[in-house]
Design a protein around this motif. Structure first.
Motif, PDB file in Angstrom:
ATOM      1  N   ILE A   1       0.834  -1.213   0.000  1.00 16.83           N
ATOM      2  CA  ILE A   1       0.000   0.000   0.000  1.00 16.83           C
ATOM      3  C   ILE A   1       0.865   1.258   0.000  1.00 16.83           C
ATOM      4  N   ILE A   2       2.126   1.135   0.397  1.00 12.36           N
ATOM      5  CA  ILE A   2       3.049   2.261   0.266  1.00 12.36           C
ATOM      6  C   ILE A   2       3.388   2.482  -1.201  1.00 12.36           C
ATOM      7  N   ARG A   3       3.766   1.425  -1.909  1.00 10.38           N
ATOM      8  CA  ARG A   3       4.162   1.615  -3.316  1.00 10.38           C
ATOM      9  C   ARG A   3       2.966   1.958  -4.192  1.00 10.38           C
ATOM     10  N   TRP A   4       1.777   1.461  -3.845  1.00 12.01           N
ATOM     11  CA  TRP A   4       0.582   1.791  -4.620  1.00 12.01           C
ATOM     12  C   TRP A   4       0.068   3.194  -4.302  1.00 12.01           C
ATOM     13  N   LYS A   5       0.608   3.805  -3.299  1.00  7.08           N
ATOM     14  CA  LYS A   5       0.163   5.119  -2.816  1.00  7.08           C
ATOM     15  C   LYS A   5      -1.311   5.094  -2.367  1.00  7.08           C
ATOM     16  N   THR A   6      -1.671   4.008  -1.739  1.00  9.69           N
ATOM     17  CA  THR A   6      -3.019   3.898  -1.174  1.00  9.69           C
ATOM     18  C   THR A   6      -2.994   3.903   0.348  1.00  9.69           C
ATOM     19  N   ALA A   7      -1.817   4.012   0.938  1.00  7.19           N
ATOM     20  CA  ALA A   7      -1.733   4.017   2.402  1.00  7.19           C
ATOM     21  C   ALA A   7      -2.507   5.195   2.981  1.00  7.19           C
ATOM     22  N   GLU A   8      -2.527   6.315   2.265  1.00  5.77           N
ATOM     23  CA  GLU A   8      -3.235   7.503   2.754  1.00  5.77           C
ATOM     24  C   GLU A   8      -4.733   7.279   2.838  1.00  5.77           C
ATOM     25  N   THR A   9      -5.219   6.252   2.137  1.00  4.33           N
ATOM     26  CA  THR A   9      -6.635   5.882   2.200  1.00  4.33           C
ATOM     27  C   THR A   9      -6.879   4.753   3.196  1.00  4.33           C
ATOM     28  N   GLU A  10      -6.022   3.742   3.162  1.00  8.57           N
ATOM     29  CA  GLU A  10      -6.257   2.540   3.957  1.00  8.57           C
ATOM     30  C   GLU A  10      -5.894   2.712   5.430  1.00  8.57           C
ATOM     31  N   LEU A  11      -4.836   3.442   5.712  1.00  5.11           N
ATOM     32  CA  LEU A  11      -4.348   3.498   7.093  1.00  5.11           C
ATOM     33  C   LEU A  11      -5.102   4.479   7.977  1.00  5.11           C
ATOM     34  N   ILE A  12      -5.987   5.248   7.403  1.00  4.39           N
ATOM     35  CA  ILE A  12      -6.761   6.181   8.235  1.00  4.39           C
ATOM     36  C   ILE A  12      -8.128   5.608   8.624  1.00  4.39           C
ATOM     37  N   LYS A  13      -8.403   4.390   8.175  1.00  2.00           N
ATOM     38  CA  LYS A  13      -9.661   3.750   8.536  1.00  2.00           C
ATOM     39  C   LYS A  13      -9.566   3.160   9.943  1.00  2.00           C
ATOM     40  N   PRO A  14     -10.675   3.015  10.636  1.00  5.31           N
ATOM     41  CA  PRO A  14     -10.621   2.421  11.975  1.00  5.31           C
ATOM     42  C   PRO A  14     -10.167   0.972  11.913  1.00  5.31           C
ATOM     43  N   LEU A  15      -9.479   0.532  12.949  1.00  2.00           N
ATOM     44  CA  LEU A  15      -9.093  -0.870  13.053  1.00  2.00           C
ATOM     45  C   LEU A  15     -10.206  -1.609  13.781  1.00  2.00           C
TER      46      LEU A  15
END
Length: 579
Positions: free
Chosen positions: A503-517
């Protein structure tokens, strides 16, 4: 022969080879080693010594610690504590020191030292193979640096002392570092044996320096495809501030595809299928060990056979991180996995989200890999009380890759299951993704030789348990082929250390990592063994709310350079943007 990879001369060589090298080193200690062990002509006299020195580099292979890197992502959390990994929730600060940085340069120094000292040793196959292995491990360490920090100092030789200008090398453009990685891996691929030219098991007697577990041609090529896929994605999806200057994603995607395709066409590896419907599970258990038993193994980190033939300890991964939940799965993984009709949550009529009636609902009509990756109520489990315990009622998802049973639970940390550093399934996924990113499309023929092989293994060739992926299926169901290829990778490689970096290389971490766990659905009528009712979000167990999680896209795609390294460099090192 297994012990040769790690144990022979380790006591003599660790002090010589694992010294602090770049910037964080004690100069006095470096000088002492320069005057004694490192340059001692009594040691560096023949290929036997070169083999002994090369053995040390295998300490740098990924181990079970790589699997715990899932904790950086949205796929895993440690249910033993109330805290969340600071990389995952965006709360980390600049460290003074960082083991990833320090260890990488220790191993780079060791590899460079072997390359230099080999010059005084007579040419021959053993020398060439040792040099090839050293170059592989140098590439491995530089990739570990680049994917975390971006531009890093490139040191292509050993440092000779406190006045050596290389000690203060500024950061090198990642493009040049990656090109050096490719060159090292090309040399390794050209000069390492094929997998079937080494003994297939540790028990087979082989010549010293050519035992099972060493670097092979396919390991070098498979790793090259991993590096190139990462770099191609970085160039395609990233820009300022984390990547400055010209970008050439197709260069790297082409390299990734060609390297993966070479492994595929040379046919030294194949998916593990001998255990039928349990093949995906047993791949990570004792039946899946060795090349002789499992051609999917491209490169493994060896741990030994028993306490009398102990290569290294796995540190109790099974007990601490699996059974005790130190690397537990989250609902993000469960939601991402397909239903048996090949459709995702939100599209499949089989979707049970919000309709769960019990603890087994999540496992019904799902991708078989989800079922084989997670414990479910009634599965064999472990207990310090012994006996034949089964997994009970929990409101967390315990994941089970590399779990081997009650006996090993009690024996922990003295476990001897090998860790798979590279497997053939990843090569197939690298091929599929690189092909799609190069063309913006992928043919059904290419899907059949990559993604669909994985789905057939997962379902034991029963398409009713997991539909195959085709272009017509994607179009008919309003799916996105890129998302489906990424989904396949995420589910197949879950809890092996890939999710965060993907998700770092896809540049999707900014979307996925802010969701609740969140975890599984909570049921008021289920006996959870007296556990206190947890916080809930929409009926699901809430581990960390969204307002406690953040990801700054202007800085968090790169890790901060350790502050001590910047100071020791006389400020020739610069910090990453916005840290």
């Amino acid at each position: 022969m297994k012990s040769l990879l790690y144990k022979r001369y380790i006591n003599a060589f660790c002090a010589a080879l694992s010294i602090g090298i770049l910037l964080g080193s004690c100069v006095k200690r470096l000088d002492q080693n320069t005057q004694t062990l490192i340059t001692d002509p009594i040691f560096w006299k023949d290929s036997t010594d070169l083999v002994s020195a090369t053995n040390y580099l295998y300490v740098s292979l990924p181990d079970f610690g790589a699997a715990t890197e899932e904790l950086y992502s949205d796929f895993a959390l440690d249910i033993r504590t109330t805290t969340v990994n600071t990389i995952s929730d965006g709360s980390r600060v600049i460290p003074s020191s960082d083991g990833r940085w320090n260890n990488a340069y220790i191993y780079i120094r060791a590899a460079n030292n072997i390359l230099e000292k080999s010059g005084a040793i007579a040419d021959g196959p053993t020398k060439t193979f040792c040099v090839a292995q050293a170059r592989f491990f140098r590439a491995l360490s530089y990739f570990n640096l680049v994917k975390a920090y971006g531009d890093v100092p490139y040191i292509g030789r050993t440092i000779t002392g406190r006045e050596d200008e290389a000690l203060y090398t500024p950061r090198t453009d990642r493009r040049a570092v990656v090109d050096s990685i490719y060159a090292d891996l090309d040399f390794a691929a050209a000069n390492c044996p094929q997998a079937d030219q080494l003994p297939g098991t540790p028990a087979t007697t082989g010549s010293v320096g050519r035992e099972y577990g060493r670097i092979t041609r396919s390991a070098a090529l498979a790793f090259k495809s991993r590096v190139a896929l990462y770099e191609g994605s970085w160039h395609k999806f990233h820009g300022e501030p984390e990547l400055k200057g010209a970008k050439d994603p197709n260069k790297h995607f082409t390299i990734a595809k060609q390297a993966a395709q070479t492994v595929m066409t040379e046919a030294k590896h194949s998916l593990y299928t001998k255990d039928g419907a349990l093949s995906f599970q047993n791949l990570f258990r004792y039946p899946g060990e060795t090349y002789a038993n499992n051609k999917e193994n491209i490169l493994v980190r060896l741990y030994g056979k028993d306490i009398t033939n102990n290569v290294s300890s796995n540190g109790g991964y099974m007990r601490s991180f699996l059974t005790d939940g130190g690397n537990a799965a989250t609902r993000a993984f469960v939601t991402l996995a397909l239903y048996s009709d090949g459709l995702p949550s939100g599209k499949s009529p089989l979707d049970s989200t919000g309709k769960e009636t019990g603890l087994l609902t999540d496992y019904q009509n799902r991708d078989p890999r989800l079922v084989l990756t997670l414990f479910k109520t009634g599965d064999p489990y472990a207990s310090i009380s012994g006996g034949n315990p089964v997994y009970g009622n929990t409101y967390y998802y315990h994941q089970q890759k590399y779990w081997t049973g009650q006996a090993d639970f009690l024996a922990s940390p003295n476990l001897f299951l090998d860790f798979i550093a590279i497997r053939y399934a990843e090569v197939l996924l690298n091929y599929a993704e690189a092909t799609f990113e190069l063309n913006g499309s992928i043919s059904d023929a290419d899907l059949d030789m990559s993604v669909n092989l994985l789905r057939k293994r997962a379902s034991n060739n029963d398409n009713s348990k997991l539909a195959l992926l085709t272009n017509a299926f994607v179009t008919a169901n309003g799916l996105n082929m890129r998302e489906e290829i990424r989904r396949e990778r995420s589910v197949e490689l879950a809890y092996e250390g890939f999710r965060y970096w993907d998700i770092i290389r896809w540049k999707t971490a900014e979307t996925e990592l802010i969701k609740p766990l969140i975890e599984r659905k909570y049921f008021e009528n289920v006996n959870y063994g007296g556990a206190t009712k947890p916080a809930l979000l929409g009926g699901y167990v809430l581990f960390q709310p969204a307002d406690k999680r953040k990801f700054n896209a202007q800085k968090d795609y790169l890790w901060p350079i350790p502050s001590a390294q910047i100071g020791l460099s006389n400020n020739t090192l610069t910090q990453n943007p916005n840290w």
